[in-house]
Design an enzyme around this catalytic site. Structure first.
Site, PDB file in Angstrom:
ATOM      1  N   GLU A  45       0.719  -1.210   0.001  1.00  0.00           N
ATOM      2  CA  GLU A  45      -0.049  -0.059   0.002  1.00  0.00           C
ATOM      3  C   GLU A  45       0.703   1.175   0.091  1.00  0.00           C
ATOM      4  OE1 GLU A  45      -2.905  -0.387   3.274  1.00  0.00           O
ATOM      5  OE2 GLU A  45      -4.157  -1.667   2.042  1.00  0.00           O
ATOM      6  N   HIS A  99     -12.700  -6.096  -5.855  1.00  0.00           N
ATOM      7  CA  HIS A  99     -11.299  -5.302  -5.865  1.00  0.00           C
ATOM      8  C   HIS A  99     -11.482  -4.892  -7.337  1.00  0.00           C
ATOM      9  CE1 HIS A  99     -10.749  -7.030  -2.176  1.00  0.00           C
ATOM     10  NE2 HIS A  99      -9.073  -6.929  -2.314  1.00  0.00           N
ATOM     11  N   HIS A 172     -11.085  -0.468  -4.161  1.00  0.00           N
ATOM     12  CA  HIS A 172     -12.112  -0.281  -3.358  1.00  0.00           C
ATOM     13  C   HIS A 172     -12.136   0.531  -2.022  1.00  0.00           C
ATOM     14  CE1 HIS A 172      -9.773  -3.831  -2.162  1.00  0.00           C
ATOM     15  NE2 HIS A 172     -10.133  -3.526  -0.830  1.00  0.00           N
ATOM     16  N   GLN A 181      -4.695  -0.809  -3.153  1.00  0.00           N
ATOM     17  CA  GLN A 181      -3.946  -1.877  -2.702  1.00  0.00           C
ATOM     18  C   GLN A 181      -3.438  -2.517  -4.204  1.00  0.00           C
ATOM     19  OE1 GLN A 181      -6.532  -5.178  -1.275  1.00  0.00           O
ATOM     20  NE2 GLN A 181      -7.034  -4.023   0.594  1.00  0.00           N
ATOM     21  N   TYR A 183      -1.011  -4.968  -5.923  1.00  0.00           N
ATOM     22  CA  TYR A 183      -0.544  -6.379  -6.278  1.00  0.00           C
ATOM     23  C   TYR A 183       0.234  -6.599  -7.369  1.00  0.00           C
ATOM     24  CZ  TYR A 183      -4.651  -7.132  -2.958  1.00  0.00           C
ATOM     25  OH  TYR A 183      -5.435  -7.185  -1.815  1.00  0.00           O
TER      26      TYR A 183
END
EC number: 1.14.99.56
Length: 238
Positions: A45, A99, A172, A181, A183
């Site tokens: 994050e 997401h 979200h 977030q 990834y």
């Protein structure tokens, strides 16, 4: 003002994903084979952290000695799964549908793809899929497509070893920063057949993203999102 329901909050808190393997010429190279996978599927994050390059602390990333040979000008497919132990390819096996966000891919030319950390300059964007005119997000297309994230390796880059950074950003909880977030994992490539006709401009990780970027800090619930700016540089083209 639209608020998140307890059900959405619960799913948002628990749903993560991992770029777990790479498919080349229709052949999956194997779980963690040539892809540096983490032992935990949680996000990064902090866009100023070195972990934004190829994942890392607080996650533990497993090294791999395999370097995957890829023909320039062809498509490879990053395979996303909820956990390393996930064997299915249903929507829930990829990432929770709450997401929503973009999919992105970068390359970085390196001397040794098996050992280069990925941190620092040299990255150029080769793919992005944000939100289309119907309001459908890039992550939704991957979730609905059995976790398959198609990425074209440009034909005009120089041959040699590269890191491929495949990324999905979940927005979200991105109304405040930190909240988005990130990834991402890095695959280790040996690109052959590239013409070297063009040299891309590059950016750094960390550095390419800011917490104040409109594609990083955004409330996707209210007011309704009508357009979206994918973070990072423009996509390199031949």
């Amino acid at each position: 003002m639209k608020v998140l329901t307890p059900l959405v909050l619960a799913s948002a808190a628990s749903a993560h994903t991992i770029f777990s393997s790479l498919e080349v010429n229709g052949v999956n190279q194997g779980l963690g084979e040539g892809v540096r996978v983490p032992t935990y599927n949680g996000p990064i994050e902090d866009v100023t952290s070195a972990s934004i390059a190829c994942n890392g602390s607080p996650n533990t990333v497993t090294s791999t000695s395999k370097v995957i040979t890829v023909q320039a000008g062809t498509n490879v497919t990053a395979i996303w799964r909820y956990m390393l132990s996930t064997t299915g390819d249903s929507r829930a096996d990829v990432m929770d549908s709450s997401h929503k966000g973009p999919t992105i891919a970068y390359l970085k030319k390196v001397n040794n793809a098996a050992t280069d950390s990925g941190v620092g300059n040299g990255w150029f964007k080769i793919q992005q899929d944000g939100m289309d005119s119907s309001g459908v997000w890039g992550t939704e297309r991957v979730i609905n497509g059995k976790g398959r994230h198609s990425i074209k390796v440009p034909e005009c880059i120089a041959p040699g070893q590269y890191l491929l950074r495949a990324e999905m950003i979940a927005l979200h909880a991105a109304g405040n920063y930190p909240g988005a977030q990130f990834y991402m994992e890095c695959a280790q490539l040996n690109v052959v057949g590239g013409t070297g006709a063009k040299t891309p401009s590059t950016v750094s990780f960390p550095g390419a993203y800011s917490g104040s970027d409109p594609g990083v800090k955004i409330n996707i619930y209210w007011p309704p999102v009508t357009s979206y700016t994918v973070p990072g540089p423009s996509v390199f083209t031949c």
